[in-house]
Design an enzyme around this catalytic site. Structure first.
Site, short mmCIF file in Angstrom:
data_model
loop_
_atom_site.label_atom_id
_atom_site.label_comp_id
_atom_site.label_asym_id
_atom_site.label_seq_id
_atom_site.Cartn_x
_atom_site.Cartn_y
_atom_site.Cartn_z
N LYS A 32 0.54 -1.14 0.03
CA LYS A 32 0.03 0.02 -0.05
C LYS A 32 1.22 0.90 0.08
O LYS A 32 0.64 1.90 -1.07
CB LYS A 32 -1.13 -0.23 1.68
CG LYS A 32 -0.61 -0.05 2.59
CD LYS A 32 -1.27 0.95 3.38
CE LYS A 32 0.29 1.44 4.37
NZ LYS A 32 -0.02 1.37 6.12
N THR A 33 2.20 1.27 0.54
CA THR A 33 2.26 2.71 0.31
C THR A 33 3.45 2.77 -0.85
O THR A 33 3.57 3.76 -1.08
CB THR A 33 3.90 2.21 1.79
OG1 THR A 33 3.06 1.41 2.87
CG2 THR A 33 4.97 3.42 1.56
N ASP A 216 -2.98 7.95 4.36
CA ASP A 216 -3.12 6.99 4.62
C ASP A 216 -3.37 5.83 6.30
O ASP A 216 -4.03 6.64 6.82
CB ASP A 216 -0.78 6.67 5.29
CG ASP A 216 -0.28 5.65 5.03
OD1 ASP A 216 -1.45 4.42 5.06
OD2 ASP A 216 0.69 5.32 5.72
N GLU A 217 -3.42 4.55 6.15
CA GLU A 217 -4.22 4.34 7.71
C GLU A 217 -5.49 4.91 8.05
O GLU A 217 -6.26 5.55 9.10
CB GLU A 217 -3.40 4.69 8.90
CG GLU A 217 -1.94 3.87 8.12
CD GLU A 217 -1.57 2.31 9.17
OE1 GLU A 217 -3.01 1.77 9.40
OE2 GLU A 217 -0.96 2.21 9.04
N GLN A 247 -7.58 -3.86 10.21
CA GLN A 247 -6.15 -3.59 10.96
C GLN A 247 -6.35 -2.28 11.85
O GLN A 247 -5.34 -1.72 12.47
CB GLN A 247 -5.01 -3.30 9.98
CG GLN A 247 -4.76 -4.51 9.69
CD GLN A 247 -3.50 -3.72 8.58
OE1 GLN A 247 -2.64 -3.89 9.12
NE2 GLN A 247 -3.00 -4.27 7.36
N ARG A 553 2.16 -10.12 11.19
CA ARG A 553 4.11 -9.72 10.62
C ARG A 553 4.57 -9.99 10.34
O ARG A 553 5.83 -9.67 9.96
CB ARG A 553 4.09 -9.15 12.35
CG ARG A 553 3.04 -7.51 12.86
CD ARG A 553 2.63 -6.51 11.91
NE ARG A 553 2.05 -6.42 11.06
CZ ARG A 553 1.27 -6.24 10.06
NH1 ARG A 553 2.38 -5.42 9.61
NH2 ARG A 553 0.44 -6.30 9.44
#
Length: 640
Positions: A32-33, A216-217, A247, A553
């Site tokens: 995504k980044t 973002d987020e 998330q 993770r």
DNA sequence: TACTCACGCATTTTT
DNA sequence: TGCGTGAGTA
């Protein structure tokens, strides 16, 4: 144009989309980044937007930094408006705050300052601190602000004794904050929104300035942040948000993943793209994560897939006690190490900070280097807060919280400080010079004993602060930076003596990071899911998302562990393994326990420990621990 | 002003 | 159980 070749089809679609607001539902490890930064880069590269016309908002400075760097890497151009919600709001308030009565010299209060202020108010109002805990009052005020309800409105809405008290405190709190020229973190956001709502010209200015708004987020936005974004993006509709409801783990701080769903109502032509291809983990890990998260009903769930193979099974470690758990984790780490996994590629994740102790003790004993993430942050240390308080008094002696704090460090010191205050606050002195004056006039460092290690560390910290001050021209920008930019952790950090180290941190702190091998410890009912979340389904779902974040993770190896006995707050308890373990398909899991130490599941009262048939819950955790670590023999155990 | 002791409290904490 | 806070004392 070759950067487009680095993207997969979905990512490319997101980068190339234009003409309507875009929602990118990006799963963990789906790039995504990359997608967000390449999209910004693409706009600049094709001339659709100048770097100044892109506003890119994140939640952490670390994320902002990474985005900035990546855009520079692709385009060679620097985006001037990349930052956190708080820093962007702060910038807006410094330039246009006057329009709603906010002087640009404001300082920023952190949670500790807020609490100090509420304590002072509460004392003056003679409130019973047991009934009305300052922390609860701060939380209540903070939540209210996040919903953008001001003190006056809240007073009218308040029902019941507690709310009425909150309302009174809130009113007084805001009055003082104005007097002290201070804004708290929530104010930065809510006042920025108020400003945009109050002045149409200013709003238009920012709408014109930022043709594109990237967030973002997005699942972690609160009402103020949602409104802020919506206002600025309204005119040009160049809105691009990235998020993943699965998330969202900051509900308790006002985050509301439903803001993602709201977008569909806000923009009928909203384009939605899902990034479900995962580049991080094995399919086994992804399947485990999906098994867990699919028990949540209230939000969309992405089906992650990978072209990687299944990889290793997930390892389940069953332990008797927290100490035994640490020992078994330690054993597995040694095995990993000898199979070529470096320490910095390993993380231990836990639900509560208190759990780190048992693990740390083990690592110290076996000489494994580790880095503990979290704990008291640099700017929250007493000595740092003391010096910062002096600096704020220099800026504004009317600042009651800072004045009060300084006073506590000695009236004499404060008097000496104020003696030449004006001379140093003539606008000609740098942050560094003023800090120097603070230290010499108050003789603050003399309160420390150079023979005490603890005090030496404190002196070092103050020196470090002085070093940071040198990077800033004026006191204001220094203080702002201190408030808004916490020293952040980077995955794979080394220990002080530069050895590669294992990372220990809470699950919350792990968000956004990845490790080759991940140990999730303390998977027990009451601990994880936490007891405080068990009564409420919404909170249980949040715990589950936390589990999901933890699992995702891991790149290659995932270890889940739990203990049968654990001492929580001084009382020993028999623990049951977490329901989250049982939400994973058993076919994906292998138990690492040999038959000799097999613990029946579900846990029964009896257990065969090396065929002794000892009833473990009749033993204290310490005794059991001594036995398991070989410090006492079976005979000694039986005699106890 | 500095230190002691009793008491209460204990999930997570991007800014 | 163990730590931080705050009142009380030397």
């Amino acid at each position: 144009m070759n950067y487009l070749d680095e993207l997969n089809e979905r990512q490319k679609e997101a980068v190339l989309h234009e003409g309507s607001p875009l929602l990118i539902l990006a799963g963990a490890g789906s790039g995504k980044t990359k997608t967000l930064t390449y999209k910004a880069a693409h706009l600049v590269h094709t001339g659709k937007a100048s770097p100044e016309q892109i506003l890119l908002v994140t939640f952490t400075n670390k994320a902002a930094q990474e985005m900035r760097n990546r855009v520079v890497k692709v385009t060679g151009q620097y985006l001037p408006s990349v930052g956190t919600f708080h820093s962007m709001s702060c910038r807006i308030l410094r330039t246009h705050g006057r329009e709603i009565g906010i002087e640009p010299e404001f300082v920023i209060y952190d949670a500790g300052d807020q609490e100090d202020l509420v304590k002072a108010i509460s004392r003056e109002m003679e409130l019973d601190p047991k009934r009305y805990k300052p922390k609860s009052l701060v939380t209540a005020i903070s939540q209210t602000k996040q919903e953008m309800v001001d003190a006056g409105t809240y007073s009218n809405l308040a029902r019941g004794q507690f709310q009425e008290i909150v309302a009174r405190v809130y009113l007084e709190y805001q009055k003082r904050m104005a007097k002290y020229k201070a804004l708290d973190f929530d104010d930065l956001l809510s006042k920025a929104v108020s400003l945009l709502q109050a002045n149409n010209e200013t709003l238009k200015y920012y709408q014109d300035k930022f043709r594109y708004v990237f967030v973002d987020e997005y699942q972690d936005t609160n009402t103020a942040q949602y409104t802020f974004t919506k206002l600025i993006a309204k005119a040009n509709r160049g809105l691009v948000v990235v998020g993943d409801a699965s998330q969202s783990i900051y509900k308790w701080r006002g985050a509301d993943y439903r803001n993602i769903l709201k977008l569909r109502q806000d923009y009928s032509d909203l384009k939605e793209i899902r990034l479900e291809r995962n580049y991080r983990s094995t399919q086994t890990i992804l399947d485990a994560a999906h098994g867990v998260i699919s028990n949540n009903r209230s939000h969309p769930i992405l089906a992650l897939w990978t072209e990687q193979n299944d990889g290793e099974k997930i390892s389940l470690i069953e332990a008797y006690t927290a100490g035994d758990e640490a020992r078994k984790v330690n054993e597995e780490i040694q095995k990993l190490k000898s199979s070529g996994v470096n320490f910095q590629e390993i993380a231990i994740l836990y639900r509560t900070n208190a759990q780190s102790r048992a693990i740390e003790e083990m690592f110290i004993r076996s000489g494994i280097p580790y880095v503990l993430v979290g704990g008291t942050k640099f700017y929250e240390r007493k000595e740092i807060k003391d010096v910062l308080a002096y600096l704020r008094v220099m800026l504004n002696p009317e600042d009651g919280v800072s004045y009060g704090r300084s006073e506590k460090n000695g009236k004499r010191r404060l008097a000496d400080l104020l003696l030449n205050r004006e001379k140093y606050m003539d606008g000609q002195h740098t942050a560094s010079e003023i800090l120097e004056y603070v230290l010499t006039s108050t003789k603050y460092l003399t309160k420390f004993d150079e023979d005490l290690d603890e005090d030496v560390a404190r002196i070092e910290n103050v020196k470090e602060l002085a070093a940071v001050a040198q990077e800033f021209e004026d006191l204001h920008s220094f203080l702002e930076n201190v408030a808004l930019v916490q020293a952040e952790y980077y995955a794979g950090e080394k220990t002080k003596d530069n050895r590669e180290a294992i990372t220990l941190m809470t699950l919350h702190a792990a968000k956004g990071l990845e490790f080759r091998a991940v140990f999730m410890v303390g998977l027990e009912e009451g601990l994880f899911p936490h007891a405080r979340s068990m009564a409420d389904n919404e909170e249980m779902e949040e715990e589950r998302r936390l589990m999901y974040v933890g699992i995702t993770r891991a790149k290659e190896r995932l270890y889940l562990s739990f203990a049968r006995q654990r001492t929580v707050w001084g009382t020993e308890g028999n623990q049951q393994r977490s329901r989250f373990i049982d939400e994973i398909d058993p076919k994906l899991i292998e138990s690492l326990n040999s038959s000799a130490t097999y613990l029946p599941h579900p846990p029964s009262d009896f257990v065969r420990t090396k065929n002794t048939g000892i009833r473990i819950d009749a033993l204290s955790e310490d005794t059991l621990d001594d036995f398991l670590s070989g410090e006492i023999s079976v005979e000694e155990l039986l005699s106890r």
